[in-house]
Design a protein around this motif. Sequence first.
Motif, PDB file in Angstrom:
ATOM      1  N   ALA A   1       0.834  -1.201   0.000  1.00  0.00           N
ATOM      2  CA  ALA A   1       0.000   0.000   0.000  1.00  0.00           C
ATOM      3  C   ALA A   1       0.870   1.252   0.000  1.00  0.00           C
ATOM      4  O   ALA A   1       1.860   1.336   0.720  1.00  0.00           O
ATOM      5  CB  ALA A   1      -0.907  -0.001   1.224  1.00  0.00           C
ATOM      6  N   GLY A   2       0.502   2.200  -0.828  1.00  0.00           N
ATOM      7  CA  GLY A   2       1.207   3.472  -0.884  1.00  0.00           C
ATOM      8  C   GLY A   2       2.324   3.518  -1.912  1.00  0.00           C
ATOM      9  O   GLY A   2       2.875   4.590  -2.176  1.00  0.00           O
TER      10      GLY A   2
ATOM     11  N   LYS B   1      10.602   4.121  -1.933  1.00  0.00           N
ATOM     12  CA  LYS B   1       9.625   5.199  -1.872  1.00  0.00           C
ATOM     13  C   LYS B   1      10.312   6.518  -2.179  1.00  0.00           C
ATOM     14  O   LYS B   1      11.339   6.849  -1.596  1.00  0.00           O
ATOM     15  CB  LYS B   1       8.995   5.227  -0.479  1.00  0.00           C
TER      16      LYS B   1
ATOM     17  N   TYR C   1       2.652  15.514   7.378  1.00  0.00           N
ATOM     18  CA  TYR C   1       1.884  14.536   8.134  1.00  0.00           C
ATOM     19  C   TYR C   1       1.761  14.950   9.601  1.00  0.00           C
ATOM     20  O   TYR C   1       2.722  15.404  10.211  1.00  0.00           O
ATOM     21  CB  TYR C   1       2.562  13.163   8.065  1.00  0.00           C
TER      22      TYR C   1
ATOM     23  N   ARG D   1       1.611   9.400  10.670  1.00  0.00           N
ATOM     24  CA  ARG D   1       1.882   8.552   9.509  1.00  0.00           C
ATOM     25  C   ARG D   1       1.774   7.101   9.954  1.00  0.00           C
ATOM     26  O   ARG D   1       2.709   6.546  10.519  1.00  0.00           O
ATOM     27  CB  ARG D   1       3.259   8.842   8.947  1.00  0.00           C
TER      28      ARG D   1
ATOM     29  N   ILE E   1       0.636   4.536   7.720  1.00  0.00           N
ATOM     30  CA  ILE E   1       0.868   3.635   6.592  1.00  0.00           C
ATOM     31  C   ILE E   1       2.368   3.575   6.360  1.00  0.00           C
ATOM     32  O   ILE E   1       3.016   4.594   6.131  1.00  0.00           O
ATOM     33  CB  ILE E   1       0.151   4.135   5.317  1.00  0.00           C
TER      34      ILE E   1
ATOM     35  N   ALA F   1       5.805   3.416   4.828  1.00  0.00           N
ATOM     36  CA  ALA F   1       6.298   3.897   3.543  1.00  0.00           C
ATOM     37  C   ALA F   1       7.813   3.739   3.469  1.00  0.00           C
ATOM     38  O   ALA F   1       8.482   4.472   2.772  1.00  0.00           O
ATOM     39  CB  ALA F   1       5.904   5.356   3.347  1.00  0.00           C
TER      40      ALA F   1
ATOM     41  N   GLY G   1      -3.137  -1.637  -4.108  1.00  0.00           N
ATOM     42  CA  GLY G   1      -2.145  -1.825  -3.053  1.00  0.00           C
ATOM     43  C   GLY G   1      -1.599  -3.238  -2.932  1.00  0.00           C
ATOM     44  O   GLY G   1      -0.850  -3.533  -2.014  1.00  0.00           O
TER      45      GLY G   1
END
Length: 148
Positions: free
Chosen positions: A56-57, A78, A86, A89, A91, A93, A116
Amino acid sequence: MRTNYDFTPFRRSTVGFDRLFDLLENGFTSQIGDGYPPFDLVRDGEDRYRINMAVAGFRPEEIDVTAQQNMLIVTGRKKDSDDARYIHRGIAARDFERRFALADYVEVKNAALADGMLSIELVREIPEAMKPRRIAVVSQFEFNARFL
């Protein structure tokens, strides 16, 4: 992590299984990692497999899937986004690398990212020369007539 088993007797009586015995003796610690990102291994058929990985992301251009001899490496890098500020955070990453040991003749067919989830399709394709074949048994007379 080393095992307490001695595979020496098996090594003496087999040919070409060195990689398997090395994996058994040394364990799979280098492939376990920290568990990120989570993944599922799915068997879709007799010789078809799929790896589903929760990424995801990540966008497709941030994920690299590399197939080498008997190894599949999935990495995610990433790209920093300075425009977001943010407050929390939750999620993940962070960058990742997952390695999967592949059996002989297992090939990566394709990889797709949707909602995702990264889905990687694998197929075991055994060459015709390696497949079992029936050998006709002939009489000595026929053998001599054919080959002498």
